[in-house]
Structure formats: C-alpha cells, structure tokens
Scaffold this motif. Sequence first.
Motif, short mmCIF file in Angstrom:
data_model
loop_
_atom_site.label_atom_id
_atom_site.label_comp_id
_atom_site.label_asym_id
_atom_site.label_seq_id
_atom_site.Cartn_x
_atom_site.Cartn_y
_atom_site.Cartn_z
N PHE A 247 0.84 -1.20 0.00
CA PHE A 247 0.00 0.00 0.00
C PHE A 247 0.88 1.25 0.00
O PHE A 247 0.62 2.21 -0.75
N ILE A 248 1.92 1.26 0.83
CA ILE A 248 2.81 2.42 0.89
C ILE A 248 3.55 2.59 -0.43
O ILE A 248 3.74 3.71 -0.91
N ARG A 249 3.96 1.49 -1.04
CA ARG A 249 4.64 1.56 -2.33
C ARG A 249 3.72 2.18 -3.38
O ARG A 249 4.16 2.97 -4.23
N ALA A 250 2.44 1.83 -3.34
CA ALA A 250 1.48 2.33 -4.34
C ALA A 250 1.24 3.83 -4.20
O ALA A 250 0.83 4.48 -5.16
N LEU A 251 1.49 4.39 -3.01
CA LEU A 251 1.30 5.83 -2.83
C LEU A 251 2.27 6.63 -3.69
O LEU A 251 1.98 7.76 -4.08
N GLY A 252 3.44 6.08 -3.98
CA GLY A 252 4.39 6.71 -4.90
C GLY A 252 5.06 7.96 -4.39
O GLY A 252 5.45 8.82 -5.18
N HIS A 253 5.23 8.08 -3.07
CA HIS A 253 5.91 9.26 -2.54
C HIS A 253 7.38 9.24 -2.91
O HIS A 253 8.08 8.24 -2.67
N ALA A 254 7.87 10.34 -3.47
CA ALA A 254 9.31 10.45 -3.73
C ALA A 254 10.06 10.44 -2.41
O ALA A 254 9.67 11.12 -1.45
N GLY A 255 11.14 9.65 -2.35
CA GLY A 255 11.94 9.58 -1.15
C GLY A 255 11.47 8.56 -0.14
O GLY A 255 12.08 8.42 0.91
N VAL A 256 10.39 7.83 -0.43
CA VAL A 256 9.91 6.75 0.45
C VAL A 256 10.21 5.42 -0.24
O VAL A 256 9.76 5.18 -1.36
N ASN A 257 10.98 4.59 0.41
CA ASN A 257 11.40 3.31 -0.17
C ASN A 257 10.73 2.15 0.55
O ASN A 257 10.63 2.15 1.78
N VAL A 258 10.31 1.17 -0.22
CA VAL A 258 9.72 -0.06 0.32
C VAL A 258 10.50 -1.24 -0.25
O VAL A 258 10.53 -1.43 -1.47
N ASP A 259 11.16 -1.98 0.61
CA ASP A 259 11.96 -3.13 0.19
C ASP A 259 11.39 -4.41 0.78
O ASP A 259 10.99 -4.45 1.95
N ASP A 260 11.38 -5.45 -0.04
CA ASP A 260 10.88 -6.74 0.41
C ASP A 260 11.89 -7.41 1.33
O ASP A 260 13.09 -7.37 1.11
N GLU A 261 11.40 -8.02 2.38
CA GLU A 261 12.21 -8.85 3.27
C GLU A 261 11.30 -9.92 3.86
O GLU A 261 10.17 -10.09 3.40
N SER A 262 11.77 -10.65 4.83
CA SER A 262 10.95 -11.70 5.43
C SER A 262 10.96 -11.55 6.94
O SER A 262 11.83 -10.90 7.52
N ARG A 263 9.98 -12.19 7.55
CA ARG A 263 9.85 -12.16 9.00
C ARG A 263 9.67 -13.59 9.49
O ARG A 263 8.92 -14.37 8.91
N ARG A 264 10.39 -13.94 10.55
CA ARG A 264 10.32 -15.30 11.10
C ARG A 264 9.12 -15.40 12.02
O ARG A 264 8.93 -14.56 12.91
N GLU A 265 8.31 -16.43 11.79
CA GLU A 265 7.13 -16.63 12.61
C GLU A 265 7.03 -18.08 13.06
O GLU A 265 7.53 -18.99 12.40
N MET A 266 6.38 -18.28 14.20
CA MET A 266 6.11 -19.61 14.74
C MET A 266 4.60 -19.82 14.72
O MET A 266 3.89 -19.21 15.54
N PRO A 267 4.09 -20.62 13.78
CA PRO A 267 2.64 -20.81 13.68
C PRO A 267 1.99 -21.28 14.96
O PRO A 267 0.82 -20.99 15.22
N GLY A 268 2.74 -22.02 15.79
CA GLY A 268 2.18 -22.52 17.05
C GLY A 268 2.38 -21.60 18.22
O GLY A 268 2.29 -22.04 19.37
#
Length: 632
Positions: free
Chosen positions: A190-211
């Motif tokens: 959503f933030i990437r779609a706003l297209g603000h100059a100077g705002v960067n959105v980079d993909d990464e991952s987050r570790r989760e424990m389903p249980g």
Amino acid sequence: MRGTATSSRATAGTDRRLPVAPAKRRATQSNQRSASRDVERNRRKVSAPSPEKRARQRGVASPLRRLRITLVAIAVVLLAIVGRVAYLQTKEADSLQSAGADQWTRSYSLPAQRGTMFDRHGNELAMSVPAASISINPKLLVDGAVVVQELDTLLDLSDEKVASLLSEVESKDRGFVYVARQVDANAGDFIRALGHAGVNVDDESRREMPGGDTGRSVLGRTNIDGIGIAGLEQQYNDVMTGTGGSMTREVDPKQQTIAGSESITQAPVAGNDLVLTIDRSIQFATEQVLLEQLERIEAKGGTVIALETKTGEILGLASVRRDDQTGEYGVTNGNFAAVDAYEPGSVAKVITIAGALDAGAVTPETAFTVPWRKKYADDILKDSHEHPDELLTVSDILTESSNIGTIMVQQELGRYEHYDYMTAFGLGSKTALDFPGESPGLLKDVDELWGSERVTVAYGQGMSSTSLQLVSAINVIANGGVYVAPKLVKATVGPDGQQTPMPASATHRVVSKQAAAETTAMMQRVVCEGTAKMAQVDNLPVAGKTGTAFKAADNGTYYNEDGDRIYYASFVGFFPADDPQITILVSVDEPPAGTRDRFGGTAAAPVFAALVPTLLHEWNIQPSPGSKGCPE
C-alpha cells in the motif's frame, strides 16, 4: 521680363540644349575621338590572368581541388568518429554501460528464503513469511512532515520514532533512514502504491512460529536481519540460510520505480529445511503441564524432556521461567535443559547402584547396616530423615533413597570404578547435540576429589549435570544398559525437495542387560513404594527416581539472602517399565523452601504423571498384555 521667362524655360526642359558655335563643336568632337582611340589602345595592352593563375595568386586551389580537400577532410572526421565509436563500444563499453545504468537503473539484493523447521510429522514450527522494510530519503522528500505523519497513521509508529523522523526530515543530513522493519507485506504494498518520492519499500521476510510459543526453547530465534542467534536457529543457521539473488529496475528522475522494468539478474536459492524429532502435540503438552505446575507451587522455573527410549529422539523439550518483574510464567527463548547445570541429587543414585550391579560388587539383595548419619573426612553426612541403624538391601537403599546406604554401595564398587561408570553414563561432557551454549556440567577428575566429595558424588552432590545429560544417563537403564545419544534433527530437505536423513544416534553399552533390568525393578519399587508415588499412572507400570538437591547460591552457599535453603527438585522415569518406550525427566528450579512442594516426589513427579496420558495417546503405546501398575 523677357529674359527671365527665357531662362525659366531653359531650365525646365531636360532636352533643350544651348546653341554651340560650329568651330567649337568640331574641336570638341575631335577631342572625343582622340580620347576613344586612347582607351582602345590601353585596352589592347591589358591581358587578364586565367582563373587558375588568379587562384594560385590568391593561394586557393581550383574548385576541383577544393572539393577533393573537402572530401578528404570529411573522410578524416568520419574515420575519427567511427574509431571513437568503436573504441567506446569495445574498450569503454562496460564502463559506459555501468555509468548509464547508474543513472537510470538501481540494483537490489533479493534475500533467499530461510529454511522452514518442521516437526516429525511435517507440521510447521518456524517459518519465514513475506514482510517489508520502510525507509525514507529525507533529501528527496516533498512535504516531509506530511509524509511522516501519513506513515505514522499507516504503521502506528511510536511517539519517539515520529519525533526522530521529523528531526531527520528537517535536518536533511542523511539519505537513508529506517522507518520500520518487518512490517506486514500488504502494508508495504500500500505504501509503495502511494508513490511518494523519497519513500522506499523493500521486500524482506519475518520469522514466525505458527504454534505461538510452542517449541520456542528448542527452536530459538533470529535477529531482525534473519540471522539465527539462539537455539536451533543459531546452530543450523548456515544450513537454513540460502544464497541471495539480485534484481535491477529502472527509475525515473524522481527515483521512483518504473512499472514493469524489474529484471532478476540472479535468482535466490532457498535454504534447507529442517525436520525435527519434536512432536508438536507432545511439545505443546509438555509446556502446558509444566506451566500449570510451576504456577501452582510458585517455583522459579523448570524443564521437561521427553525422548524415545530406543532412538534417543527428543519428542518434547520445554523450558519455562517466571518473569521476576511481572511474576508471569512463560516459555523461554533459552534452552535451560541444555545450558543450565545443577546437582542432580538422588537421581544419580541410579548410576551408582547400576554400576555396582554391573561390576558384580553387589546384588539387589546385598544388605548393609545403615545409620542415619556418619562422618566422612571432616563432614558428617546424613540421610533425609533420622532413623535407627537398620538393615537395608541395595533395593531398599534405592527405594528409600538413603544417602549413607548409597555411599556404602559406592565403597563396595570403588571410587575409581564409580568414576568410570559416571563418565560412561555421559556425565562430565556435552551431549552429541552440541546445542548452542550447552554446558558439559561439572565432574572433577577422580584424583581431584577431596574429603567428603569423594563419597557425596555417589548420591549426586559435589558434581553437576544438565537435564539433557541426566535424562540420557537414566535412559541407559530404560534401553537395556545401552547409552544412546539424544537427537533433535531427523533430516534436512533441500530446495529441490530431496530429503537427507541425519545419521542415527551413536550408542555404546554401559551396563549389562541384567544390571539394567535389576535396576528397573528397583525403580518400579521407588514409584510404587518409595518417594515417587505421585508419578503413578493407572494400569501402567512405571519406573523412576526422584531427586531433591540443594542448589548453590551466588554467595557460595546453599542458602539465599533470607537464610532459606535453595532446592532443585527432579524426577526421571520411563514407561511401560516392562517394555520402555518413552523416558521423561522433569526438573523444577527453586521450588518454595519450607513447603511440602520442595521435593522431587511432590514438585516434579506430578508433572510426569500428568504428561504420560498424552504420550500414550500420541505415540499409540499399548502396555503389554497382563501388565499393570502398582499393586493395590
């Protein structure tokens, strides 16, 4: 008046001439003819040079030559241009392409997917999910304060973070500032779609424990960059970490990504998955039963280990601690079963007696006259309660957990032989798990033991072990006298789905099958008649041993700042006793002193009894026909 009129007419008419005298007219005509002849003669004397001669006189070639010179000059210029182009396309091609790419393209690293950890049945225990990191370039922001407030609304930033970002926007000193890490991937889109100059959105991952917290003590954790820093996440970090890739994408003059310009230059390779020996249902049960008991008796913490007797595979491993500030209990990130060492107390009597039986120093019926206290070196050692001198068999000594009786058995065996058995049972060295931060415990060399230490090790004082060491040691008896190393990882799974089983646990014989069987029978008496009655399970034969040890305080004594004893209570048992399948160790750290719950039989044994039904169900264990629990 007539003269005036004549003059006016003369000047007004252009064709009118004044009359000339005949003599004067002839003289004038003669002069004109003479002048014409002079001009003609002079003209004949003048000869004009040719165009070529004039060009030579002026230093200029002929038109043809000028054309040739011009063509040659053009050719030289063209050749120079062609040569320059060829040079740029060969020798300078890479640098020019790089310079052009730097202007309009950006390179980004593609993180590799971290391997997933599964339980033995394929249930996910720890996994990586898509996330995003949000950052800003204050130098490129337009209406920076407004953008920061918008990001605050979307990401629910702290007041401190908002103030810091506004300061960065105002100063414009830095070109990169993190706003938030590991935010939800949808929020990042959503933030990437706003297209603000100077705002960067980079993909990464987050570790989760389903249980949730299930298995946290074993699994450990990663830091915010996805690097393992505790538990199996740390131990197998290199295995689960893949190889990163790279991607390029074009940007416009405002440094915004041009849609559809993304290009993967190197695809990332995912890390290997781990298949653990853990059973998620059993793991959850061990944690919940332990939590309930610790909250009930208000102990500091505790651990539970359940392993398959014959393979050493750990089915459940829980570590729970009380938060000193909030008073709440929770599953810890630390695997205290592997990193904490403590005096095992009376559980160690199993090792002393099994060794003596194996060596032929005693039999179960060998009897000793046992006082309730006796002096050894400079110390007077005692049993747990006062009693008259009584005749006790080796089986009675273990059932009643007599310290003095156990020392007598050790003396029959010999302290050097006893030391060899302790090391063969796995005391004094790390287990094969080699868990991060794992302790080897403390077992002094036999020649370094002095005074009463030489005999107190017979009943588990003056030495220490981890819960992992102790459960593996007692599992020797359940496994017919054979030590089997504990195991946590069954297999690895590559990115191609190929599964590679881990080697079977190492084994070695410690005592004879007969010695193990005789010790098992004594341990059944402990559950049915002795200190572990609260470990009984209806219609199921159980063998076990309690331990109640003093815990050393930071002040070098066994007393806390209030002058109270500090205890460490434990129980280890296996079932069915006539065909052992599962071995369980329960340890309770600092049960409340001065209460009935400070003993291994009251603090730890009930956890064993509460956990066994779950294990029977999940492992589909059926007692042997005709077998039953304790006689009524």
